[in-house]
Write a protein that holds these residues in place. Structure first.
Motif, PDB file in Angstrom:
ATOM      1  N   VAL A  66     -17.037  -7.029  23.359  1.00  0.00           N
ATOM      2  CA  VAL A  66     -15.758  -7.749  23.332  1.00  0.00           C
ATOM      3  C   VAL A  66     -15.880  -8.999  22.460  1.00  0.00           C
ATOM      4  O   VAL A  66     -15.013  -9.282  21.613  1.00  0.00           O
ATOM      5  N   LEU A  67     -16.944  -9.753  22.644  1.00  0.00           N
ATOM      6  CA  LEU A  67     -17.138 -10.965  21.850  1.00  0.00           C
ATOM      7  C   LEU A  67     -17.310 -10.644  20.366  1.00  0.00           C
ATOM      8  O   LEU A  67     -16.788 -11.358  19.501  1.00  0.00           O
ATOM      9  N   THR A  68     -18.019  -9.572  20.068  1.00  0.00           N
ATOM     10  CA  THR A  68     -18.191  -9.158  18.673  1.00  0.00           C
ATOM     11  C   THR A  68     -16.848  -8.827  18.039  1.00  0.00           C
ATOM     12  O   THR A  68     -16.585  -9.177  16.877  1.00  0.00           O
ATOM     13  N   GLU A  69     -15.990  -8.170  18.790  1.00  0.00           N
ATOM     14  CA  GLU A  69     -14.652  -7.861  18.275  1.00  0.00           C
ATOM     15  C   GLU A  69     -13.859  -9.134  18.028  1.00  0.00           C
ATOM     16  O   GLU A  69     -13.175  -9.269  17.003  1.00  0.00           O
ATOM     17  N   MET A  70     -13.935 -10.087  18.939  1.00  0.00           N
ATOM     18  CA  MET A  70     -13.238 -11.358  18.748  1.00  0.00           C
ATOM     19  C   MET A  70     -13.753 -12.081  17.516  1.00  0.00           C
ATOM     20  O   MET A  70     -12.971 -12.653  16.741  1.00  0.00           O
ATOM     21  N   VAL A  71     -15.069 -12.079  17.334  1.00  0.00           N
ATOM     22  CA  VAL A  71     -15.647 -12.716  16.152  1.00  0.00           C
ATOM     23  C   VAL A  71     -15.102 -12.070  14.879  1.00  0.00           C
ATOM     24  O   VAL A  71     -14.770 -12.762  13.905  1.00  0.00           O
ATOM     25  N   ASP A 119     -26.981 -16.392  19.558  1.00  0.00           N
ATOM     26  CA  ASP A 119     -27.911 -17.432  19.076  1.00  0.00           C
ATOM     27  C   ASP A 119     -27.214 -18.735  18.704  1.00  0.00           C
ATOM     28  O   ASP A 119     -27.585 -19.402  17.736  1.00  0.00           O
ATOM     29  N   GLY A 120     -26.192 -19.097  19.468  1.00  0.00           N
ATOM     30  CA  GLY A 120     -25.493 -20.347  19.207  1.00  0.00           C
ATOM     31  C   GLY A 120     -24.349 -20.225  18.232  1.00  0.00           C
ATOM     32  O   GLY A 120     -23.654 -21.222  17.954  1.00  0.00           O
ATOM     33  N   GLY A 121     -24.102 -19.052  17.703  1.00  0.00           N
ATOM     34  CA  GLY A 121     -23.031 -18.877  16.722  1.00  0.00           C
ATOM     35  C   GLY A 121     -21.642 -18.995  17.317  1.00  0.00           C
ATOM     36  O   GLY A 121     -20.691 -19.337  16.618  1.00  0.00           O
ATOM     37  N   ILE A 122     -21.507 -18.669  18.601  1.00  0.00           N
ATOM     38  CA  ILE A 122     -20.228 -18.868  19.267  1.00  0.00           C
ATOM     39  C   ILE A 122     -20.435 -19.829  20.434  1.00  0.00           C
ATOM     40  O   ILE A 122     -21.539 -19.943  20.990  1.00  0.00           O
ATOM     41  N   GLU A 123     -19.370 -20.524  20.788  1.00  0.00           N
ATOM     42  CA  GLU A 123     -19.406 -21.473  21.889  1.00  0.00           C
ATOM     43  C   GLU A 123     -18.275 -21.140  22.861  1.00  0.00           C
ATOM     44  O   GLU A 123     -17.172 -20.779  22.431  1.00  0.00           O
ATOM     45  N   MET A 124     -18.561 -21.277  24.148  1.00  0.00           N
ATOM     46  CA  MET A 124     -17.566 -20.906  25.154  1.00  0.00           C
ATOM     47  C   MET A 124     -17.593 -21.886  26.323  1.00  0.00           C
ATOM     48  O   MET A 124     -18.667 -22.274  26.790  1.00  0.00           O
ATOM     49  N   GLU A 125     -16.415 -22.270  26.765  1.00  0.00           N
ATOM     50  CA  GLU A 125     -16.277 -22.945  28.055  1.00  0.00           C
ATOM     51  C   GLU A 125     -15.848 -21.906  29.086  1.00  0.00           C
ATOM     52  O   GLU A 125     -15.036 -21.017  28.789  1.00  0.00           O
ATOM     53  N   ILE A 126     -16.405 -21.997  30.288  1.00  0.00           N
ATOM     54  CA  ILE A 126     -16.164 -21.006  31.331  1.00  0.00           C
ATOM     55  C   ILE A 126     -15.277 -21.589  32.423  1.00  0.00           C
ATOM     56  O   ILE A 126     -15.468 -22.731  32.864  1.00  0.00           O
ATOM     57  N   VAL A 127     -14.307 -20.791  32.838  1.00  0.00           N
ATOM     58  CA  VAL A 127     -13.465 -21.097  33.991  1.00  0.00           C
ATOM     59  C   VAL A 127     -13.839 -20.136  35.109  1.00  0.00           C
ATOM     60  O   VAL A 127     -13.715 -18.917  34.954  1.00  0.00           O
ATOM     61  N   ALA A 128     -14.322 -20.651  36.230  1.00  0.00           N
ATOM     62  CA  ALA A 128     -14.599 -19.815  37.397  1.00  0.00           C
ATOM     63  C   ALA A 128     -13.255 -19.443  38.021  1.00  0.00           C
ATOM     64  O   ALA A 128     -12.541 -20.288  38.554  1.00  0.00           O
ATOM     65  N   PHE A 129     -12.900 -18.154  37.920  1.00  0.00           N
ATOM     66  CA  PHE A 129     -11.523 -17.726  38.187  1.00  0.00           C
ATOM     67  C   PHE A 129     -11.410 -16.922  39.485  1.00  0.00           C
ATOM     68  O   PHE A 129     -12.029 -15.857  39.610  1.00  0.00           O
ATOM     69  N   PRO A 130     -10.594 -17.367  40.441  1.00  0.00           N
ATOM     70  CA  PRO A 130     -10.395 -16.660  41.707  1.00  0.00           C
ATOM     71  C   PRO A 130      -9.251 -15.637  41.601  1.00  0.00           C
ATOM     72  O   PRO A 130      -8.145 -15.870  42.113  1.00  0.00           O
ATOM     73  N   GLN A 131      -9.499 -14.505  40.970  1.00  0.00           N
ATOM     74  CA  GLN A 131      -8.464 -13.513  40.721  1.00  0.00           C
ATOM     75  C   GLN A 131      -7.758 -13.059  42.004  1.00  0.00           C
ATOM     76  O   GLN A 131      -6.582 -12.693  41.989  1.00  0.00           O
ATOM     77  N   ASP A 132      -8.474 -13.070  43.114  1.00  0.00           N
ATOM     78  CA  ASP A 132      -7.928 -12.560  44.371  1.00  0.00           C
ATOM     79  C   ASP A 132      -7.373 -13.669  45.263  1.00  0.00           C
ATOM     80  O   ASP A 132      -7.143 -13.465  46.454  1.00  0.00           O
ATOM     81  N   GLY A 133      -7.165 -14.863  44.703  1.00  0.00           N
ATOM     82  CA  GLY A 133      -6.651 -15.971  45.488  1.00  0.00           C
ATOM     83  C   GLY A 133      -7.756 -16.922  45.902  1.00  0.00           C
ATOM     84  O   GLY A 133      -8.946 -16.594  45.861  1.00  0.00           O
TER      85      GLY A 133
END
Length: 395
Positions: free
Chosen positions: A102-107, A140-154
């Motif tokens: 998925v990330l490769t496709e986004m890149v 290897d550092g080429g992409i950067e991401m911030e993560i949101v811990a997501f409660p999909q079920d509430g």
């Protein structure tokens, strides 16, 4: 690579971008190519833009690269949640290989900076976050991401989820998520009090899905503003979707936007079809930042999605009847340089000293790049070539 030669930054005259340790060290007039290094990249006169930012993704949930999965289950929110829970283990979701694909496709679509929601629930615990981190590390550092811990079920209706969100924030998740405090948990005060308590304790941000419509959604926005103001949590809250903002009347919207501008609250949108789009001019006037995201990509909620955030910006512009050059460029900025702060890069641009995140396209100018969304020819993240359509760089 030491230089990206003969490109047109934001459509300006040809220039060379000299890179050093992952940053744009110098922007200068193009030098004689005979003086270049063997590691230089020839831009061939392509348009250069800051890389595309995906400010609202769900990279942990896709079946990208697997055989086609027919849509199943009930079409309601509850039905989609149940269907996902029933099938994700069978499909190996979340999985490092799928997430990397998925990330490769986004890149390949020009994205090197992301903010992704990652499911945290009683079945997964925090495993999805570790999967996503491992997939990101493979670049290897080429992409950067911030993560949101997501409660999909509430958040509140499943005892223990609030504690998992707290654990995720303690372990380094930059944001915690929430989901329709009224529509899902049926306790807007309780959900928001719990989430803001974690923010205050852990210093993380809040990126909350709000689908609740009309005045109910506006009421939730008021509650969020109340807490952000009372606790002094300025520039810490992002509203994902926020359909209600475009559904209330102009005076109510102006009141909400004034409060959100003061609190530094931002919005992300996936430019949903058949719904009113975010009133971007009013957001700009109130100083409320916004950015684009792809949402889910071929997941158990929907078979749609390509990972192309520039195409989402195109969809937003078309649906919002954006036609003038200055407005087209404003929407492109919201998909690129203006969205860097959603991924921890507020100085994301083609300027000296900025991290070398950029994309090269065969386009006449920025407006043409948005309207035509041509293939991304070259994508560079932190000074590394991650995608070159002219040469196969990465499987």
């Amino acid at each position: 690579m030491t230089a990206v030669r003969a490109v047109r930054p934001w459509g300006a005259p040809l220039a060379d971008l000299i890179l050093d340790q992952g940053r744009i060290a110098v922007i200068r007039p193009p030098a004689d190519r005979a003086t270049g290094s063997a590691t230089d990249l020839d831009g061939g006169g392509l348009l250069a833009l800051p890389s595309v930012v995906n400010a609202h993704a769900h990279v942990d949930k896709s079946w990208w690269g697997l055989p086609w999965q027919s849509y199943g289950g009930e079409g309601t929110t509850e039905g989609r949640i149940r269907h996902e829970r029933d099938r994700r283990d069978e499909l190996g979701i979340p999985g490092v290989d799928i997430t990397t694909r998925v990330l490769t496709e986004m890149v390949s679509h020009g994205t090197t900076l992301l903010r992704s929601h990652v499911d945290v629930d009683l079945g997964l615990g925090l495993r999805g976050i570790e999967v996503v981190k491992e997939a990101v590390a493979s670049f290897d550092g080429g992409i950067e991401m911030e993560i949101v811990a997501f409660p999909q079920d509430g958040v509140l209706r499943r005892r223990g989820v609030l504690e998992l969100l707290d654990q995720a924030a303690a372990a380094g998740a930059q944001h915690i998520g929430g989901l329709d405090p009224a529509g899902i948990d049926r306790d807007p005060v309780g959900q928001l009090d719990g989430l803001f308590a974690i923010m205050e304790r852990r210093g993380c941000g809040l990126d909350i899905h709000l689908h609740d419509a009309g005045e109910l959604g506006a009421f939730e926005l008021d509650l969020i503003c109340d807490r952000a103001e009372r606790l002094g949590l300025t520039d810490k809250v992002t509203i994902a979707h926020g359909f209600a903002l475009a559904q209330v009347d102009a005076s109510r919207r102006a009141e909400l936007l004034a409060r959100m501008g003061e609190a530094g609250i931002t919005f992300t949108t996936v430019a949903p079809l058949r719904l009113p789009q975010l009133p971007w001019r009013e957001l700009d006037a109130a100083g409320v930042g916004f950015a684009f995201g792809t949402d889910g990509i071929r997941d158990l909620w929907s078979p749609y999605g390509t990972g192309d955030t520039l195409r989402i910006a195109w969809q937003f512009a078309r649906a919002s009847s954006v036609v003038r050059d200055e407005d087209l460029q404003r929407i492109l900025v919201a998909a690129t340089s203006g969205a860097g702060r959603f991924a921890g890069r507020p100085g994301h641009d083609l300027v000296e000293g900025a991290a070398a995140h950029l994309v090269l396209l065969d386009a006449e100018n920025p407006m043409d790049a948005l309207v035509r969304t041509p293939p991304r020819q070259v994508v560079i993240g932190n000074g590394m070539v991650l995608h070159d359509a002219r040469v196969c760089v990465r499987d």
